[in-house]
Design an enzyme around this catalytic site. Structure first.
Site, PDB file in Angstrom:
ATOM      1  N   ASP A 223       0.841  -1.205   0.000  1.00 25.75           N
ATOM      2  CA  ASP A 223       0.000   0.000   0.000  1.00 25.75           C
ATOM      3  C   ASP A 223       0.877   1.257   0.000  1.00 25.75           C
ATOM      4  O   ASP A 223       2.100   1.168   0.174  1.00 25.75           O
ATOM      5  CB  ASP A 223      -0.929  -0.025   1.230  1.00 25.75           C
ATOM      6  CG  ASP A 223      -2.260   0.671   0.962  1.00 25.75           C
ATOM      7  OD1 ASP A 223      -2.375   1.357  -0.069  1.00 25.75           O
ATOM      8  OD2 ASP A 223      -3.180   0.522   1.791  1.00 25.75           O
ATOM      9  N   HIS A 366      -9.716  -1.583  -7.906  1.00 30.60           N
ATOM     10  CA  HIS A 366      -9.699  -0.539  -6.866  1.00 30.60           C
ATOM     11  C   HIS A 366      -8.869   0.678  -7.266  1.00 30.60           C
ATOM     12  O   HIS A 366      -9.305   1.816  -7.091  1.00 30.60           O
ATOM     13  CB  HIS A 366      -9.187  -1.159  -5.557  1.00 30.60           C
ATOM     14  CG  HIS A 366      -9.016  -0.186  -4.436  1.00 30.60           C
ATOM     15  ND1 HIS A 366     -10.063   0.526  -3.892  1.00 30.60           N
ATOM     16  CD2 HIS A 366      -7.907   0.197  -3.737  1.00 30.60           C
ATOM     17  CE1 HIS A 366      -9.612   1.303  -2.909  1.00 30.60           C
ATOM     18  NE2 HIS A 366      -8.306   1.125  -2.806  1.00 30.60           N
TER      19      HIS A 366
HETATM   20  C1  HEM Z   1      -9.648  -1.606   3.728  1.00 26.19           C
HETATM   21  C2  HEM Z   1      -9.797  -0.746   2.749  1.00 26.19           C
HETATM   22  C3  HEM Z   1      -8.778  -0.494   1.686  1.00 26.19           C
HETATM   23  C4  HEM Z   1      -7.795  -1.311   1.208  1.00 26.19           C
HETATM   24  C5  HEM Z   1      -7.484  -2.745   1.614  1.00 26.19           C
HETATM   25  C6  HEM Z   1      -7.078  -0.565   0.206  1.00 26.19           C
HETATM   26  C7  HEM Z   1      -5.991  -1.052  -0.501  1.00 26.19           C
HETATM   27  C8  HEM Z   1      -5.301  -0.347  -1.462  1.00 26.19           C
HETATM   28  C9  HEM Z   1      -4.167  -0.841  -2.190  1.00 26.19           C
HETATM   29  C10 HEM Z   1      -3.522  -2.202  -1.984  1.00 26.19           C
HETATM   30  C11 HEM Z   1      -3.783   0.118  -3.058  1.00 26.19           C
HETATM   31  C12 HEM Z   1      -2.635   0.036  -4.065  1.00 26.19           C
HETATM   32  C13 HEM Z   1      -1.367   0.635  -3.574  1.00 26.19           C
HETATM   33  C14 HEM Z   1      -1.190   2.091  -3.850  1.00 26.19           C
HETATM   34  O1  HEM Z   1      -1.288   2.542  -4.992  1.00 26.19           O
HETATM   35  O2  HEM Z   1      -0.959   2.814  -2.889  1.00 26.19           O
HETATM   36  C15 HEM Z   1      -4.675   1.232  -2.890  1.00 26.19           C
HETATM   37  C16 HEM Z   1      -4.613   2.429  -3.585  1.00 26.19           C
HETATM   38  C17 HEM Z   1      -5.500   3.461  -3.423  1.00 26.19           C
HETATM   39  N1  HEM Z   1      -6.591   3.500  -2.592  1.00 26.19           N
HETATM   40 FE1  HEM Z   1      -7.162   2.053  -1.318  1.00 26.19          FE
HETATM   41  N2  HEM Z   1      -7.651   0.665   0.080  1.00 26.19           N
HETATM   42  C18 HEM Z   1      -8.696   0.745   0.964  1.00 26.19           C
HETATM   43  C19 HEM Z   1      -9.521   1.831   1.172  1.00 26.19           C
HETATM   44  C20 HEM Z   1      -9.527   2.966   0.398  1.00 26.19           C
HETATM   45  C21 HEM Z   1     -10.489   4.037   0.530  1.00 26.19           C
HETATM   46  C22 HEM Z   1     -11.626   4.102   1.548  1.00 26.19           C
HETATM   47  C23 HEM Z   1     -10.166   4.964  -0.421  1.00 26.19           C
HETATM   48  C24 HEM Z   1     -10.866   6.262  -0.736  1.00 26.19           C
HETATM   49  C25 HEM Z   1     -12.168   6.355  -0.837  1.00 26.19           C
HETATM   50  C26 HEM Z   1      -8.996   4.473  -1.122  1.00 26.19           C
HETATM   51  C27 HEM Z   1      -8.334   5.159  -2.115  1.00 26.19           C
HETATM   52  C28 HEM Z   1      -7.197   4.715  -2.741  1.00 26.19           C
HETATM   53  C29 HEM Z   1      -6.455   5.520  -3.702  1.00 26.19           C
HETATM   54  C30 HEM Z   1      -6.742   6.947  -4.127  1.00 26.19           C
HETATM   55  C31 HEM Z   1      -5.383   4.725  -4.133  1.00 26.19           C
HETATM   56  C32 HEM Z   1      -4.313   5.117  -5.127  1.00 26.19           C
HETATM   57  C33 HEM Z   1      -4.806   4.909  -6.547  1.00 26.19           C
HETATM   58  C34 HEM Z   1      -3.754   5.381  -7.539  1.00 26.19           C
HETATM   59  O3  HEM Z   1      -3.335   6.519  -7.424  1.00 26.19           O
HETATM   60  O4  HEM Z   1      -3.366   4.598  -8.407  1.00 26.19           O
HETATM   61  N3  HEM Z   1      -8.639   3.260  -0.603  1.00 26.19           N
HETATM   62  N4  HEM Z   1      -5.599   0.924  -1.913  1.00 26.19           N
END
Ligand code: HEM
Length: 511
Positions: A223, A366
């Site tokens: 992450d 996601h």
């Molecule tokens: C338990 C809940 C969540 C898990 C397991 C999760 C997991 C992840 C993972 C594994 C990544 C990819 C790594 C990275 O690019 O940093 C990611 C990216 C991201 N997540 Fe989540 N996330 C969760 C909740 C959320 C929530 C609630 C939001 C916003 C509403 C969110 C927004 C984002 C964004 C903006 C990215 C980066 C996308 C990009 O710029 O490519 N995440 N998340």
């Protein structure tokens, strides 16, 4: 004679001041720094970035340390409190507490990090309790997260931690360090300073996961990789990194659309969205195993891993599937100059049709739902957040693994203590969750509607047991629907806060 006596006294005083520094210099950092994540600027570079003509004035000594740092803390405790005695609280806030608050510059070098970094933020109810009547210009913040639960897609608030229900939380301390003992000691000293002027409402203890899982969230995926580069702070913008004006994250700074109407004392502050997101890890693993793909040439395990990777948009290592569509590539994952350098569009591929092609990455993944990149033409503006959360709760136990089910023991609850900073909640977190993640038709203009985000998406107002449909996850049959009949992530609620500039603690907030 008298002069030399004074000199000796001064000398002794200086010596003893030197012998007992305010804190022992650190040898190890409070922060993790996995290769896959962007590096922080050095203190020198951050200072230089702060004086580039377009962004002169980012005061990194006044901006609280957590805001621009990202998902890098080793241990972090979130201590949610209510204020019982505003007068006592304010007198401590302006003096003892203010002197403990850690700014951005301090966190950039191990040698200037305190033993435990302390940040503080207030809810609207907290500002009201302190007698601050200024309108900060953010409707979500003003009404609080409880009022937003349905809009965010939470299945009612029955799963909410009771402390988050309503508006009884006035503030939160964020305490970060490399050991739990340090964090707990700091909490004890804050509690002794504040005494009965505050009461604990709730706490969440976060920690980077152990060993090779450091930096990975509980489903196992790296992450904190894709974070916006902030003008005036980030020195080296990485390939594929979105660059944002400081005002997209910081209130009152260049690029904040409400800059001219914000109360002046809020400049350099940021709205902090906190969500306690429980992760049902054995259930997630079971679903992924049961839906392994059947791409020719891949082993059964590879087909299972590919299904999981297509839900997120990255492999567990962090390598993006847009660049590594069939097998994980750990070299790519660990190279932060390459692991974010993609747009989902592949004009170099003959016959590639952007509106229908999901061969590399599903529209519903996601990371595509939360940052659509070229799907919106060019980089989106106005909808970026800085994620600063941390996993909470213990590792999955053997008993849970063999039962393929999460324990109901509250001590075994695990998940993501989700933290997002932005200057405008409606344009940042709220927009992302409501307009993109929970909207089954987003990304618009595609030949197959993607469905909701498989990790955190749910149509607003739907009951907990309603299956969520997604498509695109099987690259051989992109129109095939998967019905997600288990909740992988359960919202336990949260609150909206304002993380003020440090100067305001002895100004408006304690007046
Ligand atoms: C338990 C809940 C969540 C898990 C397991 C999760 C997991 C992840 C993972 C594994 C990544 C990819 C790594 C990275 O690019 O940093 C990611 C990216 C991201 N997540 Fe989540 N996330 C969760 C909740 C959320 C929530 C609630 C939001 C916003 C509403 C969110 C927004 C984002 C964004 C903006 C990215 C980066 C996308 C990009 O710029 O490519 N995440 N998340």
């Amino acid at each position: 004679m008298k002069v030399s006596y004074i000199a000796i006294v001064i000398g002794l005083a200086v010596q003893s001041a030197l012998a007992v520094p305010k804190f022992q210099p650190r040898r190890t950092s409070i922060l993790i720094n996995p290769d896959a994540q962007p590096d922080l600027p050095s203190p020198q570079n951050a200072r230089l970035a702060g004086v580039t003509p377009a962004n002169a004035g980012l005061n990194l000594n006044d901006i609280q340390g957590d805001i621009l740092i990202g998902m890098k803390k080793k241990k972090e405790l979130f201590f949610f409190f209510s204020i019982n005695d505003a007068a006592t609280f304010k007198s401590k806030l302006s003096s003892d507490i203010k002197s403990l608050i850690t700014n951005t510059n301090q966190l950039l070098s191990v040698s200037t990090q305190p033993i435990t970094a302390v940040n503080i933020a207030f809810s609207q109810a907290g500002l009201t309790a302190l007698g601050v009547s200024d309108n900060l210009g953010d409707a979500g913040f003003q009404s609080g997260q409880f009022a937003d639960a349905a809009k965010l897609g939470d299945a009612g608030t029955t799963n909410w931690v009771s402390g988050f229900a309503g508006t009884k939380i006035h503030g939160v301390f964020l305490l970060a360090s490399d050991t739990v003992d340090n964090v707990n000691n700091e909490l004890a000293s804050l509690q002794s300073i504040l005494g009965s002027s505050i009461s604990e409402i709730h706490r969440v203890a976060g920690a980077a996961r152990p060993g090779n899982e450091e930096g990975h969230e509980h489903f196992g995926f790296m992450d904190g990789i894709s974070q916006p580069a902030v003008q005036g702070f980030t020195q080296n913008v990485l390939n594929g990194q979105a660059t944002v004006a400081p005002g997209e994250l910081l209130v009152g700074e260049t690029g904040d659309s409400l800059q001219s109407s914000r109360p002046s004392w809020t400049t350099g502050g940021s709205f902090l969205v906190f969500r306690q997101l429980q992760q049902m890890v054995p259930e997630f693993n079971k679903y992924v195993a049961n839906h392994a793909l059947s791409v020719p040439g891949l082993t059964a395990q590879e087909n299972e891993d590919l299904f999981g990777a297509r839900l997120i948009g990255r492999w567990k290592s962090g390598a993006p599937i847009d660049l590594a569509p069939l097998r994980d590539d750990t070299d790519l994952a660990n190279d932060n100059t390459r692991n974010n350098n993609f747009t989902f569009n592949h004009p170099e591929v003959p016959g590639f049709v952007f509106a229908s092609n999901q061969t590399n990455c599903p529209f519903s993944a996601h990371i595509r739902k939360t940052r659509p990149r070229a799907d919106l033409g060019s980089e989106n503006t106005g909808h970026h957040i800085m994620r600063a959360g941390i996993p909470y709760g213990p590792e999955v136990t053997d008993a849970e693994t063999s039962a393929q089910q999460s324990s109901t023991d509250p001590a075994l609850e695990r998940g993501l203590a989700f933290v997002a900073y932005q200057s405008n909640i409606a344009q940042g977190f709220e927009f992302m969750q409501e307009a993109w993640v929970n909207n089954a038709n987003f990304i618009f203009g595609k030949t197959t509607p993607p469905g909701v985000d498989p990790i955190i998406g749910r149509a607003a107002g739907s009951a907990a047991e309603t299956p969520r449909d997604i498509s695109g996850t099987d690259p051989l049959t992109p129109t095939k629907k998967f019905s997600l009949d288990v909740e992988f992530v359960v919202s336990r609620g949260g609150e909206y806060f304002f993380s003020p500039p440090i100067s305001a603690l002895s100004g408006v907030l304690s007046a």
